[in-house]
Design a protein around this motif. Sequence first.
Motif, mmCIF file in Angstrom:
data_model
loop_
_atom_site.group_PDB
_atom_site.id
_atom_site.type_symbol
_atom_site.label_atom_id
_atom_site.label_comp_id
_atom_site.label_asym_id
_atom_site.label_seq_id
_atom_site.Cartn_x
_atom_site.Cartn_y
_atom_site.Cartn_z
ATOM 1 N N MET A 119 11.621 10.037 2.641
ATOM 2 C CA MET A 119 10.758 9.032 2.666
ATOM 3 C C MET A 119 10.476 8.358 1.231
ATOM 4 O O MET A 119 10.885 7.172 0.959
ATOM 5 C CB MET A 119 9.280 9.048 3.143
ATOM 6 C CG MET A 119 8.291 7.772 2.953
ATOM 7 S SD MET A 119 8.668 6.619 3.669
ATOM 8 C CE MET A 119 8.112 6.732 5.472
ATOM 9 N N GLU A 120 10.358 9.291 0.328
ATOM 10 C CA GLU A 120 10.168 9.041 -1.199
ATOM 11 C C GLU A 120 11.333 8.502 -1.862
ATOM 12 O O GLU A 120 11.402 7.714 -2.647
ATOM 13 C CB GLU A 120 9.543 10.165 -1.892
ATOM 14 C CG GLU A 120 8.292 10.423 -1.673
ATOM 15 C CD GLU A 120 7.724 11.954 -2.094
ATOM 16 O OE1 GLU A 120 6.456 12.190 -2.160
ATOM 17 O OE2 GLU A 120 8.567 12.895 -2.494
ATOM 18 N N LYS A 161 2.454 0.270 -1.875
ATOM 19 C CA LYS A 161 2.686 1.158 -1.102
ATOM 20 C C LYS A 161 2.848 0.937 0.251
ATOM 21 O O LYS A 161 3.692 1.358 0.807
ATOM 22 C CB LYS A 161 1.616 2.402 -1.386
ATOM 23 C CG LYS A 161 1.942 3.701 -0.844
ATOM 24 C CD LYS A 161 0.927 4.754 -1.014
ATOM 25 C CE LYS A 161 1.344 6.184 -0.468
ATOM 26 N NZ LYS A 161 0.129 6.980 -0.748
ATOM 27 N N GLU A 162 1.959 0.345 0.787
ATOM 28 C CA GLU A 162 1.726 -0.103 2.212
ATOM 29 C C GLU A 162 2.968 -0.841 2.483
ATOM 30 O O GLU A 162 3.603 -0.484 3.570
ATOM 31 C CB GLU A 162 0.686 -0.923 2.628
ATOM 32 C CG GLU A 162 0.591 -1.204 4.109
ATOM 33 C CD GLU A 162 -0.647 -2.174 4.427
ATOM 34 O OE1 GLU A 162 -0.737 -2.419 5.418
ATOM 35 O OE2 GLU A 162 -1.651 -2.152 3.578
ATOM 36 N N GLU A 212 11.056 12.275 7.527
ATOM 37 C CA GLU A 212 10.432 11.650 6.540
ATOM 38 C C GLU A 212 10.164 12.603 5.300
ATOM 39 O O GLU A 212 10.063 12.296 4.106
ATOM 40 C CB GLU A 212 9.429 10.775 7.117
ATOM 41 C CG GLU A 212 9.903 9.550 7.761
ATOM 42 C CD GLU A 212 10.096 9.730 9.162
ATOM 43 O OE1 GLU A 212 9.939 8.823 10.037
ATOM 44 O OE2 GLU A 212 9.861 10.984 9.681
ATOM 45 N N ARG A 228 6.480 1.639 2.254
ATOM 46 C CA ARG A 228 6.472 2.498 3.570
ATOM 47 C C ARG A 228 6.953 1.992 4.555
ATOM 48 O O ARG A 228 7.696 2.502 5.353
ATOM 49 C CB ARG A 228 5.118 3.068 3.415
ATOM 50 C CG ARG A 228 4.594 3.955 2.535
ATOM 51 C CD ARG A 228 5.473 5.446 2.756
ATOM 52 N NE ARG A 228 5.632 6.279 1.651
ATOM 53 C CZ ARG A 228 4.720 7.324 1.539
ATOM 54 N NH1 ARG A 228 3.680 7.575 2.503
ATOM 55 N NH2 ARG A 228 4.796 8.196 0.380
ATOM 56 N N GLU A 265 12.010 4.899 -0.588
ATOM 57 C CA GLU A 265 11.151 3.838 -0.967
ATOM 58 C C GLU A 265 11.382 3.655 -2.450
ATOM 59 O O GLU A 265 10.404 3.097 -3.228
ATOM 60 C CB GLU A 265 9.750 4.223 -0.603
ATOM 61 C CG GLU A 265 9.316 5.421 -1.089
ATOM 62 C CD GLU A 265 7.637 5.490 -0.980
ATOM 63 O OE1 GLU A 265 7.339 4.571 -0.033
ATOM 64 O OE2 GLU A 265 6.891 6.487 -1.174
ATOM 65 N N ARG A 293 10.427 3.024 6.382
ATOM 66 C CA ARG A 293 10.528 3.477 7.636
ATOM 67 C C ARG A 293 11.446 2.727 8.517
ATOM 68 O O ARG A 293 12.060 3.214 9.394
ATOM 69 C CB ARG A 293 9.330 3.219 8.347
ATOM 70 C CG ARG A 293 8.176 4.234 7.745
ATOM 71 C CD ARG A 293 6.785 4.058 8.705
ATOM 72 N NE ARG A 293 5.518 4.876 8.016
ATOM 73 C CZ ARG A 293 4.702 4.522 7.601
ATOM 74 N NH1 ARG A 293 4.766 3.277 7.101
ATOM 75 N NH2 ARG A 293 3.981 5.418 6.914
#
Length: 256
Positions: free
Chosen positions: A101-102, A115-116, A135, A119, A105, A123
Amino acid sequence: MVGSGKIDEIIRCENVNKTFISGNGVYEVVKNLNLSIRENEFVVLFGPGQCGKTTVLNLIAGLEAASDGEVMVDGKKVMGPDPSRGMVYQTTALFPWLTVMENVEFGPKARGVRKEERRKIARKYIEMVGLEGFEKSYPVKLSGGMQQRVGIARAYSNDPVVILMDEPFGHLDAQTRYMMEEELEKIVSAEKRTVVFVTNNIEEAVYLADRILLLSNCPTHVVKEYSVDLPRPRDYVSEEFLALREKIMQEMEETL
């Protein structure tokens, strides 16, 4: 280049030369390179090993500066790297200390995306490359094919105009390579982008490309181009596939 009623050229190299100077003298890698690539076209740069394919890709990426000539992307002269040009390397170049995930992003985060939102973007592309459930995994826990999926998702997450791929499946075993070629074909069909893909594998070139540019030995330039009009998904052993493969290989041997 002229498309159906409009100009849709996204990449242009005009009379491009690239020379490297070292203690051993002057080494000319690219000479009088001219090419044009359309929006959402999948173009493969195909040629013998060490002919200068990666250098051409780096010129488009802005990682190398042309010695002469002009490289244009999306109507702007390439002056250096830019988020509008995503890169996928043979070695995945993932950050080992970041999770899947990191890693995906990272680009949006560097651009200041909240952030929201980042993410949500990450995703979407993790799902696109089939890595749901991984993730929180770190790259060391992933297979080579899975790591390349993360690299592709990371490239897409920046919403680039162009995605540049430098032999991304070259280090994978044969079975995983075929699987990744099939997956990439599905990804590109679902998320249209202009893709420039470097390979010296003829089956890979014919399977993926809308158009193949055959590059000469060093100093490199475009020798011939081939439109690949075969229906997708392609069959590696169909009569049409094998005929085009043979034609390109024969002309490569005659020309280079």
